[in-house]
Design a protein around this motif. Sequence first.
Motif, mmCIF file in Angstrom:
data_model
loop_
_atom_site.group_PDB
_atom_site.id
_atom_site.type_symbol
_atom_site.label_atom_id
_atom_site.label_comp_id
_atom_site.label_asym_id
_atom_site.label_seq_id
_atom_site.Cartn_x
_atom_site.Cartn_y
_atom_site.Cartn_z
ATOM 1 N N PHE A 91 0.832 -1.201 0.000
ATOM 2 C CA PHE A 91 0.000 0.000 0.000
ATOM 3 C C PHE A 91 0.868 1.253 0.000
ATOM 4 O O PHE A 91 0.607 2.204 -0.737
ATOM 5 C CB PHE A 91 -0.934 -0.009 1.212
ATOM 6 N N GLN A 92 1.924 1.250 0.816
ATOM 7 C CA GLN A 92 2.810 2.417 0.846
ATOM 8 C C GLN A 92 3.478 2.649 -0.504
ATOM 9 O O GLN A 92 3.610 3.790 -0.958
ATOM 10 C CB GLN A 92 3.868 2.255 1.939
ATOM 11 N N ALA A 93 3.884 1.566 -1.173
ATOM 12 C CA ALA A 93 4.484 1.699 -2.502
ATOM 13 C C ALA A 93 3.476 2.290 -3.488
ATOM 14 O O ALA A 93 3.823 3.125 -4.339
ATOM 15 C CB ALA A 93 4.980 0.341 -2.993
ATOM 16 N N PHE A 94 2.228 1.855 -3.371
ATOM 17 C CA PHE A 94 1.173 2.406 -4.227
ATOM 18 C C PHE A 94 1.008 3.905 -3.981
ATOM 19 O O PHE A 94 0.917 4.693 -4.929
ATOM 20 C CB PHE A 94 -0.150 1.682 -3.945
ATOM 21 N N VAL A 95 0.985 4.307 -2.717
ATOM 22 C CA VAL A 95 0.828 5.721 -2.367
ATOM 23 C C VAL A 95 1.947 6.553 -2.981
ATOM 24 O O VAL A 95 1.711 7.600 -3.598
ATOM 25 C CB VAL A 95 0.803 5.904 -0.836
ATOM 26 N N GLU A 96 3.185 6.087 -2.844
ATOM 27 C CA GLU A 96 4.325 6.833 -3.383
ATOM 28 C C GLU A 96 4.259 6.925 -4.907
ATOM 29 O O GLU A 96 4.664 7.935 -5.492
ATOM 30 C CB GLU A 96 5.627 6.188 -2.915
ATOM 31 N N SER A 97 3.733 5.885 -5.551
ATOM 32 C CA SER A 97 3.602 5.924 -7.016
ATOM 33 C C SER A 97 2.501 6.881 -7.461
ATOM 34 O O SER A 97 2.503 7.359 -8.603
ATOM 35 C CB SER A 97 3.305 4.521 -7.556
ATOM 36 N N GLU A 98 1.556 7.169 -6.575
ATOM 37 C CA GLU A 98 0.447 8.061 -6.898
ATOM 38 C C GLU A 98 0.845 9.534 -6.855
ATOM 39 O O GLU A 98 0.169 10.372 -7.452
ATOM 40 C CB GLU A 98 -0.714 7.830 -5.927
ATOM 41 N N VAL A 99 1.909 9.861 -6.139
ATOM 42 C CA VAL A 99 2.299 11.268 -5.987
ATOM 43 C C VAL A 99 2.567 11.939 -7.334
ATOM 44 O O VAL A 99 1.977 12.983 -7.635
ATOM 45 C CB VAL A 99 3.511 11.403 -5.048
ATOM 46 N N PRO A 100 3.423 11.387 -8.204
ATOM 47 C CA PRO A 100 3.643 12.049 -9.497
ATOM 48 C C PRO A 100 2.403 12.024 -10.393
ATOM 49 O O PRO A 100 2.177 12.960 -11.173
ATOM 50 C CB PRO A 100 4.797 11.255 -10.114
ATOM 51 N N ARG A 101 1.595 10.974 -10.286
ATOM 52 C CA ARG A 101 0.384 10.900 -11.120
ATOM 53 C C ARG A 101 -0.589 12.014 -10.761
ATOM 54 O O ARG A 101 -1.104 12.714 -11.639
ATOM 55 C CB ARG A 101 -0.292 9.537 -10.956
ATOM 56 N N TRP A 102 -0.819 12.217 -9.457
ATOM 57 C CA TRP A 102 -1.754 13.255 -9.044
ATOM 58 C C TRP A 102 -1.155 14.652 -9.222
ATOM 59 O O TRP A 102 -1.884 15.613 -9.435
ATOM 60 C CB TRP A 102 -2.220 13.016 -7.611
ATOM 61 N N ARG A 103 0.162 14.750 -9.143
ATOM 62 C CA ARG A 103 0.786 16.053 -9.419
ATOM 63 C C ARG A 103 0.467 16.493 -10.840
ATOM 64 O O ARG A 103 0.112 17.648 -11.086
ATOM 65 C CB ARG A 103 2.299 15.988 -9.213
ATOM 66 N N LYS A 104 0.564 15.558 -11.779
ATOM 67 C CA LYS A 104 0.259 15.886 -13.179
ATOM 68 C C LYS A 104 -1.219 16.214 -13.350
ATOM 69 O O LYS A 104 -1.585 17.142 -14.087
ATOM 70 C CB LYS A 104 0.663 14.737 -14.098
ATOM 71 N N ILE A 105 -2.085 15.455 -12.675
ATOM 72 C CA ILE A 105 -3.524 15.708 -12.770
ATOM 73 C C ILE A 105 -3.836 17.114 -12.271
ATOM 74 O O ILE A 105 -4.610 17.860 -12.877
ATOM 75 C CB ILE A 105 -4.312 14.656 -11.970
ATOM 76 N N VAL A 106 -3.224 17.497 -11.146
ATOM 77 C CA VAL A 106 -3.438 18.833 -10.601
ATOM 78 C C VAL A 106 -2.913 19.905 -11.532
ATOM 79 O O VAL A 106 -3.579 20.904 -11.820
ATOM 80 C CB VAL A 106 -2.774 18.961 -9.206
ATOM 81 N N GLN A 107 -1.699 19.705 -12.039
ATOM 82 C CA GLN A 107 -1.103 20.685 -12.945
ATOM 83 C C GLN A 107 -1.926 20.841 -14.220
ATOM 84 O O GLN A 107 -2.156 21.960 -14.690
ATOM 85 C CB GLN A 107 0.334 20.285 -13.272
ATOM 86 N N ASP A 108 -2.392 19.717 -14.764
ATOM 87 C CA ASP A 108 -3.196 19.771 -15.988
ATOM 88 C C ASP A 108 -4.540 20.460 -15.754
ATOM 89 O O ASP A 108 -5.132 20.998 -16.705
ATOM 90 C CB ASP A 108 -3.438 18.365 -16.530
ATOM 91 N N SER A 109 -5.018 20.443 -14.511
ATOM 92 C CA SER A 109 -6.317 21.038 -14.219
ATOM 93 C C SER A 109 -6.276 22.557 -14.176
ATOM 94 O O SER A 109 -7.315 23.214 -14.240
ATOM 95 C CB SER A 109 -6.826 20.544 -12.851
ATOM 96 N N GLY A 110 -5.055 23.099 -14.060
ATOM 97 C CA GLY A 110 -4.933 24.541 -13.953
ATOM 98 C C GLY A 110 -5.068 25.062 -12.540
ATOM 99 O O GLY A 110 -5.044 26.283 -12.308
ATOM 100 N N ALA A 111 -5.198 24.144 -11.555
ATOM 101 C CA ALA A 111 -5.290 24.572 -10.154
ATOM 102 C C ALA A 111 -4.016 25.278 -9.743
ATOM 103 O O ALA A 111 -2.906 24.816 -10.053
ATOM 104 C CB ALA A 111 -5.538 23.358 -9.258
ATOM 105 N N GLN A 112 -4.138 26.393 -9.057
ATOM 106 C CA GLN A 112 -2.981 27.188 -8.654
ATOM 107 C C GLN A 112 -2.536 26.820 -7.237
ATOM 108 O O GLN A 112 -3.347 26.837 -6.310
ATOM 109 C CB GLN A 112 -3.333 28.672 -8.708
#
Length: 327
Positions: A304-325
Amino acid sequence: MSNLNLLSRWVRWTVGASLAMAGMANAADYPTRPITLVVPFAAGGISDNQSRLIARKLSDALGQPVVVENRPGASGMVGAEYVARAPADGYTLFYGTHGTQAANLALYRNARVDPSRELRGVHSLFRQSAILMTNATSPYRSVADVVKAAKEAPGKLNFASAGQGTQTHLAAARFEQAAGIKLTHVPYKGQSPAMADLLGGSVDMMFDYPETALPQMRAGKLRALAVSAGKRLEVMPDVPTMAESGYPGAALEGWSGIFVPAKTPDDVVARLSSELDKATNAPDVTASMARIGSFPMGLADRKFQAFVESEVPRWRKIVQDSGAQPE
């Protein structure tokens, strides 16, 4: 080597061994007193309800009260910091999500805690998707209707969300990107006021969770157009997925799990993980969660911890692509 050096080494070894044995004994006896489960969101929402359901199961299994404590603020960062600074003894747990453990790292420039590293994953809880909804009186009866109208008048249609960077915002942003349309974001401070304006007809659409949307749908006040899950939900089998509606790139599921301070002993984590695995797969729990479109993930401890760490860059891109400041 002098007698003084020998004595010093012996003292250090004795103290270290004693502490190690004490730690083993404490872990073996764990738990001996009540446990606190910190929920970093206000009472009454999906996170709070899930936590209280799991807390009851854990309490029965561990033989000690598991008390839910709500510590909302900064999209979950207040609660995350509180638990990260708590003693690493297994008596302070944290209800974390894709938001607190991953997306928030792209939303807060000066965060005082990195939950993905300072909190250790014990066991996953549930994955959940959001539903694209309109008011029942809206002229939009399908995703195709929304896309057609949005392309004819870019920016004219709007959508409500529970706030910048929340799943209700990011799901809509993914939909915009996948469909090649432009919508106007109307962020609120929480789901309740956003839902109130959707029901009142002040906004055109909104992504929200089945738990809060279903009662309004069953009352005939809202219309569901699609779900952002990978497959249809049992509780609304007639509502297509975004992929079935022609936009597989719009799929987005959130997740939740239980965390502890990073230095919590392995055997304490293993005990908690084992009981959480039983709790999330208990028939009454899975049935209750399925009714609101949530399903167990089945990831334990290090996986589970490995999954969480792998999610960090994925959600960073999702946030950046959304235009959220970032704040």
